[in-house]
Motif scaffolding. Structure first.
Motif, mmCIF file in Angstrom:
data_model
loop_
_atom_site.group_PDB
_atom_site.id
_atom_site.type_symbol
_atom_site.label_atom_id
_atom_site.label_comp_id
_atom_site.label_asym_id
_atom_site.label_seq_id
_atom_site.Cartn_x
_atom_site.Cartn_y
_atom_site.Cartn_z
ATOM 1 N N LYS A 185 -8.668 -14.625 -4.170
ATOM 2 C CA LYS A 185 -8.076 -15.919 -3.840
ATOM 3 C C LYS A 185 -7.579 -15.900 -2.396
ATOM 4 N N SER A 186 -7.405 -17.095 -1.842
ATOM 5 C CA SER A 186 -6.875 -17.199 -0.479
ATOM 6 C C SER A 186 -5.373 -16.904 -0.487
ATOM 7 N N ILE A 187 -4.842 -16.673 0.708
ATOM 8 C CA ILE A 187 -3.457 -16.217 0.870
ATOM 9 C C ILE A 187 -2.610 -17.319 1.504
ATOM 10 N N ARG A 188 -1.396 -17.533 0.929
ATOM 11 C CA ARG A 188 -0.489 -18.518 1.508
ATOM 12 C C ARG A 188 0.722 -17.865 2.176
ATOM 13 N N LEU A 189 1.027 -16.610 1.818
ATOM 14 C CA LEU A 189 2.187 -15.918 2.385
ATOM 15 C C LEU A 189 1.893 -14.447 2.566
ATOM 16 N N LEU A 190 2.364 -13.897 3.688
ATOM 17 C CA LEU A 190 2.279 -12.465 3.948
ATOM 18 C C LEU A 190 3.664 -11.940 4.297
ATOM 19 N N LYS A 230 3.601 -7.560 1.101
ATOM 20 C CA LYS A 230 3.627 -8.552 0.025
ATOM 21 C C LYS A 230 2.612 -9.628 0.359
ATOM 22 N N LEU A 231 1.849 -10.044 -0.631
ATOM 23 C CA LEU A 231 0.909 -11.143 -0.469
ATOM 24 C C LEU A 231 1.131 -12.145 -1.591
ATOM 25 N N LYS A 232 1.226 -13.416 -1.238
ATOM 26 C CA LYS A 232 1.291 -14.474 -2.237
ATOM 27 C C LYS A 232 0.010 -15.296 -2.111
ATOM 28 N N PHE A 233 -0.665 -15.495 -3.239
ATOM 29 C CA PHE A 233 -1.967 -16.143 -3.233
ATOM 30 C C PHE A 233 -1.849 -17.648 -3.436
ATOM 31 N N SER A 234 -2.963 -18.326 -3.323
ATOM 32 C CA SER A 234 -2.972 -19.789 -3.396
ATOM 33 C C SER A 234 -2.488 -20.312 -4.737
ATOM 34 N N ASP A 235 -2.592 -19.502 -5.794
ATOM 35 C CA ASP A 235 -2.117 -19.925 -7.116
ATOM 36 C C ASP A 235 -0.671 -19.514 -7.357
ATOM 37 N N PHE A 236 0.017 -19.041 -6.284
ATOM 38 C CA PHE A 236 1.420 -18.621 -6.303
ATOM 39 C C PHE A 236 1.646 -17.283 -6.990
ATOM 40 N N SER A 237 0.598 -16.629 -7.454
ATOM 41 C CA SER A 237 0.763 -15.257 -7.925
ATOM 42 C C SER A 237 0.998 -14.374 -6.704
ATOM 43 N N ALA A 238 1.622 -13.236 -6.910
ATOM 44 C CA ALA A 238 1.963 -12.371 -5.779
ATOM 45 C C ALA A 238 1.731 -10.919 -6.145
ATOM 46 N N THR A 239 1.556 -10.100 -5.139
ATOM 47 C CA THR A 239 1.418 -8.664 -5.347
ATOM 48 C C THR A 239 2.104 -7.929 -4.204
ATOM 49 N N THR A 240 2.637 -6.761 -4.508
ATOM 50 C CA THR A 240 3.270 -5.903 -3.507
ATOM 51 C C THR A 240 2.601 -4.538 -3.558
ATOM 52 N N VAL A 241 2.233 -4.028 -2.414
ATOM 53 C CA VAL A 241 1.616 -2.703 -2.307
ATOM 54 C C VAL A 241 2.519 -1.842 -1.444
ATOM 55 N N GLU A 242 2.910 -0.660 -1.926
ATOM 56 C CA GLU A 242 3.787 0.200 -1.133
ATOM 57 C C GLU A 242 3.309 1.641 -1.161
ATOM 58 N N ARG A 243 3.741 2.392 -0.160
ATOM 59 C CA ARG A 243 3.337 3.794 -0.054
ATOM 60 C C ARG A 243 4.412 4.575 0.683
ATOM 61 N N THR A 244 4.587 5.824 0.300
ATOM 62 C CA THR A 244 5.548 6.698 0.973
ATOM 63 C C THR A 244 5.138 6.906 2.421
ATOM 64 N N SER A 245 6.136 6.883 3.310
ATOM 65 C CA SER A 245 5.856 7.077 4.734
ATOM 66 C C SER A 245 7.109 7.611 5.414
ATOM 67 N N PHE A 246 6.932 8.552 6.304
ATOM 68 C CA PHE A 246 8.055 9.079 7.070
ATOM 69 C C PHE A 246 8.155 8.271 8.362
ATOM 70 N N GLY A 247 8.975 7.245 8.334
ATOM 71 C CA GLY A 247 9.078 6.348 9.470
ATOM 72 C C GLY A 247 8.069 5.221 9.358
ATOM 73 N N VAL A 248 8.040 4.371 10.369
ATOM 74 C CA VAL A 248 7.139 3.222 10.387
ATOM 75 C C VAL A 248 5.810 3.621 11.018
ATOM 76 N N ASN A 249 4.761 3.522 10.239
ATOM 77 C CA ASN A 249 3.410 3.842 10.683
ATOM 78 C C ASN A 249 2.632 2.526 10.755
#
Length: 370
Positions: free
Chosen positions: A335-340, A299-318
């Motif tokens: 934009k710059s990032i305020r939250l990860l 998850k990334l939250k940008f300086s304007d407080f908009s956010a995006t989530t990127v996900e992908r299938t994975s068998f276990g933690v890679n």
């Protein structure tokens, strides 16, 4: 339209107990100097903190949860922001849970400060849900000097709505034979899942109350809102057959961090992954979840407080996959990032549907726990 609608189960007695500004109330109880002042619990405004909750004095200034602490201070210059003490909050939450257990074993916690209780089979107070709710609120105050509000109704949806009706320190009952008259006046924004976006969409359709919503056919609602249209159809009629679930399987687990200063480059973001990943693995080890990981996300939250989530299938933690997802997410905005944040989802987690729709669902929310 269905051949026949399910009936309101008049024999069900559901209580929704919601503590009044729980974290802030604990802090005011423990520090008399805070009483009668606008108080919030949250992060420092100097470090880009966020408000977790606030008392009613602060709310009169427009302060609310999830608001940036700096903005809250601008709205209310006299606001006292107290750092959270979750160890203390968890302790009091356990005490409250033990009080619930005196009246019923059917308890569905939603968070540290609220829960559903099914008292349909309880023999306490001759089975009166109204008196049981009063007794629970009395016991909580006697034990902890904290107030709670309660809603009593034939189902979870209506009990949740009712608990807000007489806040703070009150309770409201919706009797089975009063459901039809009550529901037609209810604004659609009170329906779980109807956040800002859905509310605007409904308003554009001329729908403001549940009475308006009842005029729409099930087919039209599912065409416009997908699977959620079915929930809208039934809830607008006061129908909700979801049971009180005493244990939810964890669907996901994540960690996140809001940074004092923006991260401007991809390299800055990638440099934060090892620390986040270490914390995530520690939480995974403590969680004791049996289900395997089948998806990873960032998850990334940008300086304007908009956010995006990127996900992908994975068998276990890679580990390497988190870096790839971070790369993709970073390039979605210029934009710059305020939250990860980093997180995983578990296999066989129940998908959202009408019967499992969580009442705390909000349009576009980032679901961490369920």
């Amino acid at each position: 339209m269905p051949d026949a609608l399910p009936e309101i189960q008049a024999n069900r007695k559901i209580i929704h107990v919601d503590m009044d500004c729980f974290y802030a109330a604990i802090e005011m109880r423990d520090d008399p100097l805070l009483r009668n002042s606008p108080v919030a619990v949250g992060g420092s405004p100097d470090k880009r903190g966020v408000i977790a909750t606030c008392n009613y004095e602060a709310r009169t200034y427009g302060v609310h949860s999830a608001m940036a602490s700096a903005h809250a201070k601008r709205l209310c210059p006299n606001l006292i922001i107290v750092p959270p003490n979750f160890e203390k909050y968890r302790h009091d939450s356990k005490v409250i849970r033990s009080i619930f257990a005196k009246y019923t074993p059917l308890i569905e916690p939603l968070s540290l400060d609220e829960a559903f209780l099914d008292v349909s089979e309880s023999t306490e107070y001759k089975g009166s849900a109204t008196y049981i709710a009063q007794a629970i609120r009395h016991d909580i105050y006697q034990e902890l000097k904290l107030t709670a509000s309660a809603g009593i109704a034939p189902n979870k949806f209506l009990a949740k709505v009712a608990s807000d009706w007489e806040k703070p320190n009150g309770q409201f009952v919706i009797q089975p034979d009063a459901v039809a008259a009550f529901i037609v006046e209810l604004p659609v924004k009170k329906i779980p899942g109807v956040g800002k976006k859905t509310s605007e969409k409904l308003h554009n359709m001329g729908v403001y109350t549940c009475a308006d919503l009842q005029q729409l056919e099930l087919l039209e609602l599912t065409r416009k809102f997908g699977a959620f249209g079915q929930s809208l159809y039934y809830l607008s009629r006061g129908i909700d057959d979801r049971p009180v679930i005493t244990h939810y399987p964890r669907k996901s687990l994540s960690v996140e961090n809001t940074y004092d200063k923006d991260l401007y480059t991809l390299e800055d973001c990638l440099a934060e992954v090892p620390q986040l990943l270490s914390t995530l693995k520690q939480r995974l080890a403590r969680s004791k979840v049996d289900a395997p990981v089948n998806k990873m996300f960032v998850k990334l939250k940008f300086s304007d407080f908009s956010a995006t989530t990127v996900e992908r299938t994975s068998f276990g933690v890679n580990d390497d996959l988190f870096y790839e997802l971070m790369d993709e997410g970073f390039h979605r905005r210029n934009k710059s990032i305020r939250l990860l944040g980093l997180g995983v989802r578990f296999q066989n987690a129940e998908s959202a549907s009408f019967v499992q729709l969580p009442l705390e669902y909000i349009d576009g929310a980032f679901d961490d726990e369920r």
